[in-house]
Design a protein around this motif. Structure first.
Motif, PDB file in Angstrom:
ATOM      1  N   LEU A  45       0.892  -1.097  -0.054  1.00 46.90           N
ATOM      2  CA  LEU A  45      -0.063   0.107  -0.053  1.00 46.90           C
ATOM      3  C   LEU A  45       0.739   1.165   0.158  1.00 46.90           C
ATOM      4  O   LEU A  45       0.576   2.212  -0.751  1.00 46.90           O
ATOM      5  CB  LEU A  45      -0.861   0.080   1.292  1.00 46.90           C
ATOM      6  N   ALA A  46       1.873   1.063   0.693  1.00 44.43           N
ATOM      7  CA  ALA A  46       2.733   2.513   0.612  1.00 44.43           C
ATOM      8  C   ALA A  46       3.582   2.833  -0.606  1.00 44.43           C
ATOM      9  O   ALA A  46       3.866   3.834  -0.808  1.00 44.43           O
ATOM     10  CB  ALA A  46       3.858   2.213   1.716  1.00 44.43           C
ATOM     11  N   ARG A  47       3.665   1.836  -1.574  1.00 46.17           N
ATOM     12  CA  ARG A  47       3.911   2.122  -2.786  1.00 46.17           C
ATOM     13  C   ARG A  47       2.998   2.455  -3.928  1.00 46.17           C
ATOM     14  O   ARG A  47       3.323   2.650  -5.046  1.00 46.17           O
ATOM     15  CB  ARG A  47       4.803   0.693  -3.397  1.00 46.17           C
TER      16      ARG A  47
ATOM     17  N   GLY B 175     -11.948  -7.102  -0.979  1.00 47.94           N
ATOM     18  CA  GLY B 175     -11.417  -5.752  -1.270  1.00 47.94           C
ATOM     19  C   GLY B 175     -10.777  -4.974  -0.077  1.00 47.94           C
ATOM     20  O   GLY B 175     -10.683  -4.009   0.174  1.00 47.94           O
ATOM     21  N   ARG B 176      -9.812  -5.908   0.686  1.00 46.41           N
ATOM     22  CA  ARG B 176      -9.184  -5.062   2.040  1.00 46.41           C
ATOM     23  C   ARG B 176      -8.262  -4.214   1.329  1.00 46.41           C
ATOM     24  O   ARG B 176      -8.094  -3.309   2.151  1.00 46.41           O
ATOM     25  CB  ARG B 176      -8.681  -6.327   2.634  1.00 46.41           C
ATOM     26  N   LEU B 177      -7.492  -4.397   0.481  1.00 49.68           N
ATOM     27  CA  LEU B 177      -6.496  -3.430  -0.486  1.00 49.68           C
ATOM     28  C   LEU B 177      -7.115  -2.301  -0.687  1.00 49.68           C
ATOM     29  O   LEU B 177      -6.895  -1.130  -0.488  1.00 49.68           O
ATOM     30  CB  LEU B 177      -5.653  -4.151  -1.169  1.00 49.68           C
ATOM     31  N   CYS B 178      -8.188  -2.330  -1.569  1.00 47.49           N
ATOM     32  CA  CYS B 178      -8.720  -1.142  -2.204  1.00 47.49           C
ATOM     33  C   CYS B 178      -9.446  -0.394  -1.273  1.00 47.49           C
ATOM     34  O   CYS B 178      -9.531   0.797  -1.233  1.00 47.49           O
ATOM     35  CB  CYS B 178      -9.639  -1.417  -3.497  1.00 47.49           C
ATOM     36  N   ARG B 179     -10.235  -0.846  -0.274  1.00 50.78           N
ATOM     37  CA  ARG B 179     -10.756  -0.346   0.859  1.00 50.78           C
ATOM     38  C   ARG B 179      -9.873   0.436   1.890  1.00 50.78           C
ATOM     39  O   ARG B 179     -10.060   1.703   2.198  1.00 50.78           O
ATOM     40  CB  ARG B 179     -11.580  -1.216   1.820  1.00 50.78           C
ATOM     41  N   ALA B 180      -8.546  -0.106   1.870  1.00 50.13           N
ATOM     42  CA  ALA B 180      -7.399   0.470   2.768  1.00 50.13           C
ATOM     43  C   ALA B 180      -7.165   1.774   2.240  1.00 50.13           C
ATOM     44  O   ALA B 180      -6.803   2.666   2.784  1.00 50.13           O
ATOM     45  CB  ALA B 180      -6.355  -0.431   3.119  1.00 50.13           C
ATOM     46  N   LEU B 181      -6.808   1.725   0.904  1.00 47.47           N
ATOM     47  CA  LEU B 181      -6.463   2.856  -0.018  1.00 47.47           C
ATOM     48  C   LEU B 181      -7.405   3.873  -0.078  1.00 47.47           C
ATOM     49  O   LEU B 181      -7.056   5.264   0.196  1.00 47.47           O
ATOM     50  CB  LEU B 181      -6.094   2.245  -1.367  1.00 47.47           C
TER      51      LEU B 181
ATOM     52  N   VAL C  23      -6.329   7.569  -1.351  1.00 47.48           N
ATOM     53  CA  VAL C  23      -6.019   7.199  -2.580  1.00 47.48           C
ATOM     54  C   VAL C  23      -6.934   6.469  -3.296  1.00 47.48           C
ATOM     55  O   VAL C  23      -7.602   5.534  -2.710  1.00 47.48           O
ATOM     56  CB  VAL C  23      -4.949   6.183  -2.492  1.00 47.48           C
ATOM     57  N   PHE C  24      -7.224   6.986  -4.616  1.00 40.79           N
ATOM     58  CA  PHE C  24      -8.309   6.153  -5.229  1.00 40.79           C
ATOM     59  C   PHE C  24      -7.934   4.922  -5.628  1.00 40.79           C
ATOM     60  O   PHE C  24      -7.083   4.802  -6.339  1.00 40.79           O
ATOM     61  CB  PHE C  24      -9.011   7.050  -6.386  1.00 40.79           C
TER      62      PHE C  24
ATOM     63  N   GLN D 142      -2.287   4.459 -12.626  1.00 42.97           N
ATOM     64  CA  GLN D 142      -0.684   4.693 -12.136  1.00 42.97           C
ATOM     65  C   GLN D 142      -0.038   3.378 -11.412  1.00 42.97           C
ATOM     66  O   GLN D 142       1.030   3.063 -11.327  1.00 42.97           O
ATOM     67  CB  GLN D 142      -0.651   5.793 -11.377  1.00 42.97           C
ATOM     68  N   THR D 143      -0.977   2.539 -10.754  1.00 40.18           N
ATOM     69  CA  THR D 143      -0.736   1.471 -10.144  1.00 40.18           C
ATOM     70  C   THR D 143      -1.831   0.343 -10.250  1.00 40.18           C
ATOM     71  O   THR D 143      -2.799   0.564 -10.092  1.00 40.18           O
ATOM     72  CB  THR D 143      -0.728   1.511  -8.665  1.00 40.18           C
ATOM     73  N   VAL D 144      -1.152  -0.859 -10.775  1.00 36.78           N
ATOM     74  CA  VAL D 144      -1.896  -2.006 -11.069  1.00 36.78           C
ATOM     75  C   VAL D 144      -1.459  -3.166 -10.009  1.00 36.78           C
ATOM     76  O   VAL D 144      -0.168  -3.313  -9.858  1.00 36.78           O
ATOM     77  CB  VAL D 144      -1.994  -2.604 -12.386  1.00 36.78           C
TER      78      VAL D 144
END
Length: 224
Positions: free
Chosen positions: A56-58, A71-77, A82-83, A120-122
């Motif tokens: 997530l930091a990257r 969705g744990r990662l997209c919800r955290a972002l 971070v969209f 920008q990030t996948v």
């Protein structure tokens, strides 16, 4: 990590679909040669781990999470401003993401997606480099989705492995779901594949037993 099995007419009894419904296992990935790999279902529903945090930091907005699961990662972002958009073929996983405030589409990465060429990030985390059973095709598609200066953040197998196979999900009682194509790649195999696709390894790191690589287009890196 997700497959099309949640859409199956027999999804109600499929081990993977049941695991998504309850948010817990055990559920296993049964390989064609008989090996059985336990899937960390509880982690898919939990808060991001320290290893997840290193990913997530990257992340640079906007972020596309391929095979986003619950969705744990997209919800955290999203919670950090971070969209992030999750993409998954399992309706239950997408519904869970949305119910908890995330944004997700029930769609394959190979379908038409929003903002193609502008992400920008996948993300290909939780073994999702295996989606479709052909990492070259998957990475090629992800390159199409990524902005010229964007990055692919990929989790690889901790072992030095390069494997394409047919797999099934299986519960603790041996009940199996339908077969699907899958793949496993370690870091050396991803290095070779990246080079053949004109991608550079921008960064690589470990956190505990998990290993990650960041890939970018060679023509976007000064001096390449």
């Amino acid at each position: 990590m997700t497959t099309d099995e949640d859409d199956s007419p027999c999804a109600g009894g499929d081990p993977y679909a049941l695991a998504l419904r309850t948010g817990r296992g055990p559920v296993y990935l049964r390989m064609a040669d008989g090996r059985r790999i336990r899937m960390p279902v509880h982690c898919w529903y939990a808060q991001p781990t320290l290893a997840d945090e290193s990913v997530l930091a990257r992340c640079v907005s906007p972020v596309l999470d391929v095979g986003s699961g619950p969705g744990r990662l997209c919800r955290a972002l999203l919670g950090r401003g971070v969209f992030a958009l999750g993409v998954d073929v399992a309706p239950r996983a997408v519904a869970h993401t949305i119910a908890l405030g995330g944004i997700a589409l029930c769609r394959s990465v190979f379908d038409r997606l929003p903002a193609e060429g502008g992400w920008q990030t996948v993300l290909l985390i939780d073994g999702n480099i295996g989606i479709g059973g052909n990492p070259r095709t998957l990475l090629g598609r992800c390159i199409q989705l990524t902005a010229p200066t964007g990055l692919l953040l990929v989790e690889v197998d901790p072992a030095d492995v390069e494997e394409r196979c047919t797999a099934r999900f299986e519960d603790i009682h041996g009940h199996e779901g339908p077969p699907f194509p899958w793949a496993r790649l370690g870091a050396p195999a991803l290095h070779r594949l990246a080079e053949s696709l004109a991608l550079s390894v921008i960064d690589q790191w470990r956190h505990g037993h998990r290993r990650f690589l960041a890939l970018g287009r060679q023509d976007s890196i000064p001096g390449t």
